[in-house]
Write an enzyme that holds these catalytic residues in place. Structure first.
Site, PDB file in Angstrom:
ATOM      1  N   HIS A   1       3.277 -14.748  -3.843  1.00  7.46           N
ATOM      2  CA  HIS A   1       3.455 -15.418  -2.545  1.00  7.46           C
ATOM      3  C   HIS A   1       4.758 -16.219  -2.521  1.00  7.46           C
ATOM      4  O   HIS A   1       4.845 -17.263  -1.874  1.00  7.46           O
ATOM      5  CB  HIS A   1       2.229 -16.290  -2.200  1.00  7.46           C
TER       6      HIS A   1
ATOM      7  N   LEU B   1      -2.586  -2.858  -6.023  1.00  3.26           N
ATOM      8  CA  LEU B   1      -1.582  -2.117  -6.789  1.00  3.26           C
ATOM      9  C   LEU B   1      -0.548  -1.455  -5.876  1.00  3.26           C
ATOM     10  O   LEU B   1       0.219  -0.597  -6.301  1.00  3.26           O
ATOM     11  CB  LEU B   1      -2.264  -1.073  -7.688  1.00  3.26           C
ATOM     12  N   SER B   2      -0.536  -1.837  -4.602  1.00  2.00           N
ATOM     13  CA  SER B   2       0.488  -1.396  -3.642  1.00  2.00           C
ATOM     14  C   SER B   2       0.503   0.106  -3.403  1.00  2.00           C
ATOM     15  O   SER B   2       1.548   0.746  -3.412  1.00  2.00           O
ATOM     16  CB  SER B   2       1.881  -1.848  -4.083  1.00  2.00           C
TER      17      SER B   2
ATOM     18  N   ASP C   1       6.497  -5.433  -2.869  1.00  2.00           N
ATOM     19  CA  ASP C   1       5.828  -4.187  -3.257  1.00  2.00           C
ATOM     20  C   ASP C   1       6.784  -2.998  -3.217  1.00  2.00           C
ATOM     21  O   ASP C   1       6.849  -2.183  -4.144  1.00  2.00           O
ATOM     22  CB  ASP C   1       4.641  -3.908  -2.320  1.00  2.00           C
TER      23      ASP C   1
HETATM   24  C1  GLA Z   1       1.268  -8.660  -0.895  1.00  2.00           C
HETATM   25  C2  GLA Z   1       2.525  -8.493  -0.046  1.00  2.00           C
HETATM   26  C3  GLA Z   1       3.773  -8.868  -0.835  1.00  2.00           C
HETATM   27  C4  GLA Z   1       3.633 -10.242  -1.481  1.00  2.00           C
HETATM   28  C5  GLA Z   1       2.302 -10.348  -2.222  1.00  2.00           C
HETATM   29  C6  GLA Z   1       2.047 -11.731  -2.747  1.00  2.00           C
HETATM   30  O1  GLA Z   1       1.281  -7.737  -1.948  1.00  2.00           O
HETATM   31  O2  GLA Z   1       2.630  -7.157   0.406  1.00  2.00           O
HETATM   32  O3  GLA Z   1       4.911  -8.826   0.013  1.00  2.00           O
HETATM   33  O4  GLA Z   1       3.768 -11.261  -0.534  1.00  2.00           O
HETATM   34  O5  GLA Z   1       1.203  -9.985  -1.403  1.00  2.00           O
HETATM   35  O6  GLA Z   1       2.962 -12.072  -3.724  1.00  2.00           O
END
Ligand code: GLA
Length: 412
Positions: A39, A143-144, A192
């Protein structure tokens, strides 16, 4: 093909079985975990992600029209016309459609930097394609997986268009971020997509989210990041994410700063006084949110030094402090994430553990001595008690994840 086919193998095999031909083009993009720096990206701060050995792969061939027809392993067939509005496409294919829109805008704005031949009025017409998509990235596990599909699709459209406009890692990331922000309606930062596009095998990457400069930090081979997917999934957290962002922006404004990147612990007293005059800013809440961002940025820079020096105990300690700050000051953890972090910290070989990503549910990570990963995994499985107040859709799953390479065009 190997006994355990990769996402790239499976995408190619699905393409062959559906379209009766082999796919001339194959792209892949990995998921990510953030070792520390949570964050902070939307506060112009520091992040330290690794790219995962799990990828999303797309096998494809161009089509003569401007349609995309794609078969997804597990999610079925989707089709859209590039010229339609991306939000008219439902489900997971909206990511692909959003990428077509955002990449078109990017290429049109940058047409003067390559030899692309825009049509009348500077218009770029991306080609359609037939494709098959497969992924190893568990969805909803922090995990994006969405950044991976965005980055893979951007590489694919760009490649099929034969564009000579070069796409840097920040370009790839910004295109994905526009899809999230403007098509999916999630106000996420750049972490991400930067991690998926720019990961380097054997390294974590320190990213300064103010100017997007990076430093590759060798990841000590004596330690391994283990992903601890609690099987809990997020619900209604987008509003919480937007709330944290809004509070940070309001606190920065109250302090007269461009972003919280420039805040220090000395600003906390000033903030208490300034927030008292702002009806929308609860001084106590604002103070804790700012304290998280300021201390997390400092921890991330300290973690880089610890990682570079191979000081795993110190790196682990910083990860634990990060979790506590996210739990207590930023309030983005959750019962399952707290429980799995606690269980991990009781196991032999564990240097540190924390939630990773947006928070509330999904996955945490642990930093574990490489030669104790196996016993750690069985130990943590025995110790973890799933909290009854946060039901899971799947049992705890553990994935040791060596830092891996970023996105690429695999074929041709
Ligand atoms: C999610 C968001 C990122 C980042 C994280 C927290 O993964 O997509 O951009 O803000 O939360 O670090």
């Amino acid at each position: 093909m190997t006994a355990n086919p990769t996402a790239a193998d499976r995408a190619s095999a699905t393409f062959l079985s559906i379209f009766d031909d082999s796919a001339p083009v194959l792209v892949q993009a990995p998921g990510r975990v953030n070792v520390i720096g949570e964050h902070t990206d939307y506060n112009d701060g520091f992040v330290l992600p690794i790219a995962l050995p799990f990828t999303t792969a797309i096998a494809a061939r161009p089509r003569p029209d401007r349609r995309v027809v794609v078969e997804s392993e597990g999610f079925g067939r989707a089709e859209f016309r590039i010229d339609d509005e991306p939000r008219s496409t439902e489900g997971w294919a909206r990511y692909l459609h959003g990428v077509a829109w955002a990449l078109t805008e990017h290429l049109e704005a940058r047409a003067d930097t390559g030899s692309d031949d825009p049509g009348p009025g500077g218009r770029i017409d991306l080609p359609g394609w037939d494709g098959a998509i497969a992924t190893d990235i568990p969805a909803g596990a922090s995990l994006s997986s969405s950044a991976a599909i965005e980055v893979a699709a951007t590489l694919l459209f760009h490649h099929l268009a034969g564009s000579t406009v070069e796409l840097s890692v920040p370009d790839l990331a910004r295109i994905g971020q526009r899809v999230e922000n403007e098509v999916m309606g999630l106000p996420s930062g750049l972490l991400d997509q930067l991690a998926s596009a720019g990961g380097r095998a054997g390294h974590a990457t320190l990213i300064d989210c103010r100017d997007l400069s990076t430093r590759a930090v060798p990841f000590p081979s004596s330690a391994t990041i283990v992903v601890l997917d609690t099987g809990t999934r997020r619900e209604l957290v987008e509003s919480e994410y937007a709330d944290r962002q809004a509070t940070c922006a309001a606190a920065a404004r109250a302090l007269g700063l461009t972003s919280l990147r420039d805040a220090t612990l000395d600003d906390l007293d000033r903030l208490a006084a300034a927030a008292a005059d702002l009806p929308d800013l609860d001084p106590d809440v604002a103070l804790r949110r700012v304290r998280h961002v300021v201390t997390e940025n400092a921890r991330t820079l300290a973690a880089v030094e610890a990682m570079a020096a191979g000081e795993l105990g110190e790196l682990g300690r910083l990860m634990i402090d990060s979790h506590v700050s996210l739990r207590d000051d930023y309030e983005v953890s959750g019962p399952a994430l707290d429980a799995v972090v606690e269980a991990a910290l009781e196991c032999a070989g564990c240097y540190g553990a924390r939630m990773t990503g947006g928070g509330f549910a999904g996955g945490a990570i642990a930093l574990v001595a490489s030669d104790e990963v196996e016993s750690f995994c069985s130990d943590v499985t025995d110790r973890y008690v799933a909290p009854i107040n946060q039901p899971a859709v799947a049992p705890l799953r553990l994935y040791p994840t060596p830092p891996s390479a970023g996105a690429r065009v695999v074929r041709p």
